[in-house]
Design a protein around this motif. Structure first.
Motif, PDB file in Angstrom:
ATOM      1  N   GLN A  30       0.834  -1.205   0.000  1.00  0.00           N
ATOM      2  CA  GLN A  30       0.000   0.000   0.000  1.00  0.00           C
ATOM      3  C   GLN A  30       0.868   1.254   0.000  1.00  0.00           C
ATOM      4  O   GLN A  30       0.640   2.185  -0.771  1.00  0.00           O
ATOM      5  CB  GLN A  30      -0.933   0.006   1.209  1.00  0.00           C
ATOM      6  CG  GLN A  30      -1.786   1.261   1.294  1.00  0.00           C
ATOM      7  CD  GLN A  30      -2.549   1.379   2.606  1.00  0.00           C
ATOM      8  OE1 GLN A  30      -2.192   0.783   3.606  1.00  0.00           O
ATOM      9  NE2 GLN A  30      -3.616   2.167   2.588  1.00  0.00           N
ATOM     10  N   ILE A  31       1.863   1.288   0.856  1.00  0.00           N
ATOM     11  CA  ILE A  31       2.732   2.458   0.979  1.00  0.00           C
ATOM     12  C   ILE A  31       3.620   2.612  -0.250  1.00  0.00           C
ATOM     13  O   ILE A  31       3.825   3.724  -0.750  1.00  0.00           O
ATOM     14  CB  ILE A  31       3.567   2.368   2.279  1.00  0.00           C
ATOM     15  CG1 ILE A  31       2.627   2.483   3.492  1.00  0.00           C
ATOM     16  CG2 ILE A  31       4.667   3.425   2.318  1.00  0.00           C
ATOM     17  CD1 ILE A  31       3.235   2.062   4.799  1.00  0.00           C
ATOM     18  N   THR A  32       4.127   1.508  -0.772  1.00  0.00           N
ATOM     19  CA  THR A  32       5.030   1.545  -1.915  1.00  0.00           C
ATOM     20  C   THR A  32       4.345   2.061  -3.181  1.00  0.00           C
ATOM     21  O   THR A  32       5.012   2.593  -4.076  1.00  0.00           O
ATOM     22  CB  THR A  32       5.661   0.153  -2.139  1.00  0.00           C
ATOM     23  OG1 THR A  32       6.385  -0.195  -0.943  1.00  0.00           O
ATOM     24  CG2 THR A  32       6.625   0.131  -3.310  1.00  0.00           C
ATOM     25  N   ARG A  33       3.039   1.969  -3.246  1.00  0.00           N
ATOM     26  CA  ARG A  33       2.317   2.527  -4.410  1.00  0.00           C
ATOM     27  C   ARG A  33       2.577   4.020  -4.563  1.00  0.00           C
ATOM     28  O   ARG A  33       2.481   4.561  -5.656  1.00  0.00           O
ATOM     29  CB  ARG A  33       0.809   2.297  -4.268  1.00  0.00           C
ATOM     30  CG  ARG A  33       0.361   0.893  -4.533  1.00  0.00           C
ATOM     31  CD  ARG A  33      -1.153   0.816  -4.763  1.00  0.00           C
ATOM     32  NE  ARG A  33      -1.948   1.641  -3.883  1.00  0.00           N
ATOM     33  CZ  ARG A  33      -2.739   1.190  -2.924  1.00  0.00           C
ATOM     34  NH1 ARG A  33      -2.866  -0.094  -2.728  1.00  0.00           N
ATOM     35  NH2 ARG A  33      -3.437   2.030  -2.184  1.00  0.00           N
ATOM     36  N   TYR A  34       2.891   4.694  -3.479  1.00  0.00           N
ATOM     37  CA  TYR A  34       3.123   6.142  -3.509  1.00  0.00           C
ATOM     38  C   TYR A  34       4.596   6.508  -3.725  1.00  0.00           C
ATOM     39  O   TYR A  34       4.928   7.683  -3.872  1.00  0.00           O
ATOM     40  CB  TYR A  34       2.627   6.784  -2.213  1.00  0.00           C
ATOM     41  CG  TYR A  34       1.146   6.612  -2.027  1.00  0.00           C
ATOM     42  CD1 TYR A  34       0.254   7.462  -2.669  1.00  0.00           C
ATOM     43  CD2 TYR A  34       0.632   5.579  -1.253  1.00  0.00           C
ATOM     44  CE1 TYR A  34      -1.122   7.299  -2.524  1.00  0.00           C
ATOM     45  CE2 TYR A  34      -0.742   5.410  -1.102  1.00  0.00           C
ATOM     46  CZ  TYR A  34      -1.609   6.277  -1.746  1.00  0.00           C
ATOM     47  OH  TYR A  34      -2.955   6.105  -1.604  1.00  0.00           O
ATOM     48  N   PHE A  35       5.457   5.513  -3.737  1.00  0.00           N
ATOM     49  CA  PHE A  35       6.898   5.748  -3.884  1.00  0.00           C
ATOM     50  C   PHE A  35       7.216   6.274  -5.286  1.00  0.00           C
ATOM     51  O   PHE A  35       6.776   5.715  -6.286  1.00  0.00           O
ATOM     52  CB  PHE A  35       7.676   4.450  -3.629  1.00  0.00           C
ATOM     53  CG  PHE A  35       9.154   4.605  -3.771  1.00  0.00           C
ATOM     54  CD1 PHE A  35       9.902   5.120  -2.734  1.00  0.00           C
ATOM     55  CD2 PHE A  35       9.795   4.253  -4.946  1.00  0.00           C
ATOM     56  CE1 PHE A  35      11.271   5.284  -2.856  1.00  0.00           C
ATOM     57  CE2 PHE A  35      11.158   4.413  -5.081  1.00  0.00           C
ATOM     58  CZ  PHE A  35      11.899   4.925  -4.031  1.00  0.00           C
ATOM     59  N   VAL A  36       7.987   7.358  -5.343  1.00  0.00           N
ATOM     60  CA  VAL A  36       8.418   7.940  -6.615  1.00  0.00           C
ATOM     61  C   VAL A  36       9.943   8.091  -6.548  1.00  0.00           C
ATOM     62  O   VAL A  36      10.443   8.895  -5.752  1.00  0.00           O
ATOM     63  CB  VAL A  36       7.767   9.318  -6.865  1.00  0.00           C
ATOM     64  CG1 VAL A  36       8.264   9.917  -8.170  1.00  0.00           C
ATOM     65  CG2 VAL A  36       6.255   9.212  -6.843  1.00  0.00           C
ATOM     66  N   PRO A  37      10.677   7.330  -7.366  1.00  0.00           N
ATOM     67  CA  PRO A  37      12.142   7.492  -7.354  1.00  0.00           C
ATOM     68  C   PRO A  37      12.515   8.925  -7.734  1.00  0.00           C
ATOM     69  O   PRO A  37      11.816   9.566  -8.529  1.00  0.00           O
ATOM     70  CB  PRO A  37      12.625   6.511  -8.427  1.00  0.00           C
ATOM     71  CG  PRO A  37      11.496   5.573  -8.648  1.00  0.00           C
ATOM     72  CD  PRO A  37      10.236   6.327  -8.331  1.00  0.00           C
ATOM     73  N   PRO A  38      13.600   9.440  -7.190  1.00  0.00           N
ATOM     74  CA  PRO A  38      14.000  10.811  -7.526  1.00  0.00           C
ATOM     75  C   PRO A  38      14.455  10.897  -8.984  1.00  0.00           C
ATOM     76  O   PRO A  38      15.059   9.968  -9.511  1.00  0.00           O
ATOM     77  CB  PRO A  38      15.153  11.096  -6.562  1.00  0.00           C
ATOM     78  CG  PRO A  38      15.658   9.765  -6.140  1.00  0.00           C
ATOM     79  CD  PRO A  38      14.509   8.814  -6.232  1.00  0.00           C
ATOM     80  N   ALA A  39      14.153  12.019  -9.590  1.00  0.00           N
ATOM     81  CA  ALA A  39      14.562  12.278 -10.971  1.00  0.00           C
ATOM     82  C   ALA A  39      15.659  13.338 -10.979  1.00  0.00           C
ATOM     83  O   ALA A  39      15.676  14.227 -10.124  1.00  0.00           O
ATOM     84  CB  ALA A  39      13.362  12.764 -11.786  1.00  0.00           C
ATOM     85  N   ASN A  40      16.558  13.242 -11.931  1.00  0.00           N
ATOM     86  CA  ASN A  40      17.635  14.237 -12.043  1.00  0.00           C
ATOM     87  C   ASN A  40      17.080  15.642 -12.201  1.00  0.00           C
ATOM     88  O   ASN A  40      17.709  16.607 -11.783  1.00  0.00           O
ATOM     89  CB  ASN A  40      18.552  13.893 -13.210  1.00  0.00           C
ATOM     90  CG  ASN A  40      19.405  12.672 -12.925  1.00  0.00           C
ATOM     91  OD1 ASN A  40      19.702  12.372 -11.776  1.00  0.00           O
ATOM     92  ND2 ASN A  40      19.783  11.958 -13.965  1.00  0.00           N
ATOM     93  N   THR A  41      15.901  15.763 -12.774  1.00  0.00           N
ATOM     94  CA  THR A  41      15.297  17.077 -13.010  1.00  0.00           C
ATOM     95  C   THR A  41      14.844  17.761 -11.722  1.00  0.00           C
ATOM     96  O   THR A  41      14.519  18.951 -11.742  1.00  0.00           O
ATOM     97  CB  THR A  41      14.092  16.951 -13.958  1.00  0.00           C
ATOM     98  OG1 THR A  41      13.152  16.028 -13.390  1.00  0.00           O
ATOM     99  CG2 THR A  41      14.521  16.465 -15.337  1.00  0.00           C
ATOM    100  N   GLU A  42      14.824  17.037 -10.606  1.00  0.00           N
ATOM    101  CA  GLU A  42      14.409  17.640  -9.329  1.00  0.00           C
ATOM    102  C   GLU A  42      15.495  18.527  -8.733  1.00  0.00           C
ATOM    103  O   GLU A  42      15.231  19.282  -7.796  1.00  0.00           O
ATOM    104  CB  GLU A  42      14.009  16.555  -8.330  1.00  0.00           C
ATOM    105  CG  GLU A  42      12.723  15.842  -8.699  1.00  0.00           C
ATOM    106  CD  GLU A  42      12.341  14.796  -7.687  1.00  0.00           C
ATOM    107  OE1 GLU A  42      11.890  15.175  -6.575  1.00  0.00           O
ATOM    108  OE2 GLU A  42      12.493  13.585  -7.984  1.00  0.00           O
ATOM    109  N   GLY A  43      16.716  18.440  -9.229  1.00  0.00           N
ATOM    110  CA  GLY A  43      17.776  19.354  -8.813  1.00  0.00           C
ATOM    111  C   GLY A  43      18.532  18.982  -7.549  1.00  0.00           C
ATOM    112  O   GLY A  43      19.099  19.851  -6.902  1.00  0.00           O
TER     113      GLY A  43
END
Length: 181
Positions: free
Chosen positions: A150-163
């Motif tokens: 349930q919790i992992t559904r919200y996981f978003v790996p960081p993107a290089n564009t986030e700075g």
């Protein structure tokens, strides 16, 4: 090098360390290692939650509301520590874009260095570690496989564009790559 922000002296040698990774990916292990550096303070979300909200975290909604309160409370304190030249290691899960924006606001307000440590670990390995952690009884919270999913559904790996200055680790805790913003 020291400078002033809003009339307050700050030291540029401080570093804000944030961690991103699924449950049982090894975030607390990495933060414990990082916190051994001189002039470094470790703040653990799990410790704050267990102390302030014992037996109150039963749903994802409970968690979200309680952690938001803790972040609000700690924002000024973290910025003060960083401005004073003390590095801060946050054992908080920076697992969504919104939480990472909070992290960015912390180091941007003070003008200090930062690192986002991303533990790229598979669900299978995390679940195996989670089972062992639950059996050990050493962690303040027990998490089931269903809760993990349930919790992992919200996981978003960081993107290089986030700075972020991003450091990526593999399942063994070894640095796989680094990218500066």
């Amino acid at each position: 090098m020291n400078r002033e922000i809003n009339g307050v002296a700050c030291c540029n040698t401080a570093v804000l360390h944030m961690v991103c990774g699924k449950i049982a990916s090894g975030k607390s292990s990495i933060t414990a290692r990082l916190a051994t550096a001189p002039r470094t303070v470790l703040l653990s979300e799990d410790e704050w939650m267990a102390c302030l909200y014992p037996d109150e975290i039963h749903t994802l909604s409970d968690y979200v509301s309680r952690t938001a309160r803790i972040r609000t409370l700690l924002t000024g304190h973290i910025q003060s520590l960083l401005a004073a030249g003390t590095s801060v290691v946050l054992d908080f899960p920076f697992n969504t874009v919104a939480v990472r924006k909070w992290g960015a606001s912390l180091f941007q307000a003070v003008g200090c260095a930062h690192r986002l440590h991303y533990l790229d670990v598979s669900d299978e390995i995390c679940k195996s570690r989670l089972k062992a952690r639950n059996l050990s009884g050493t962690h303040p919270f027990q998490t089931s496989d269903a809760q993990f999913d349930q919790i992992t559904r919200y996981f978003v790996p960081p993107a290089n564009t986030e700075g972020f200055n991003l450091i990526i680790y593999d399942a063994t805790g070894t640095v796989r790559s680094q990218a500066a913003s």
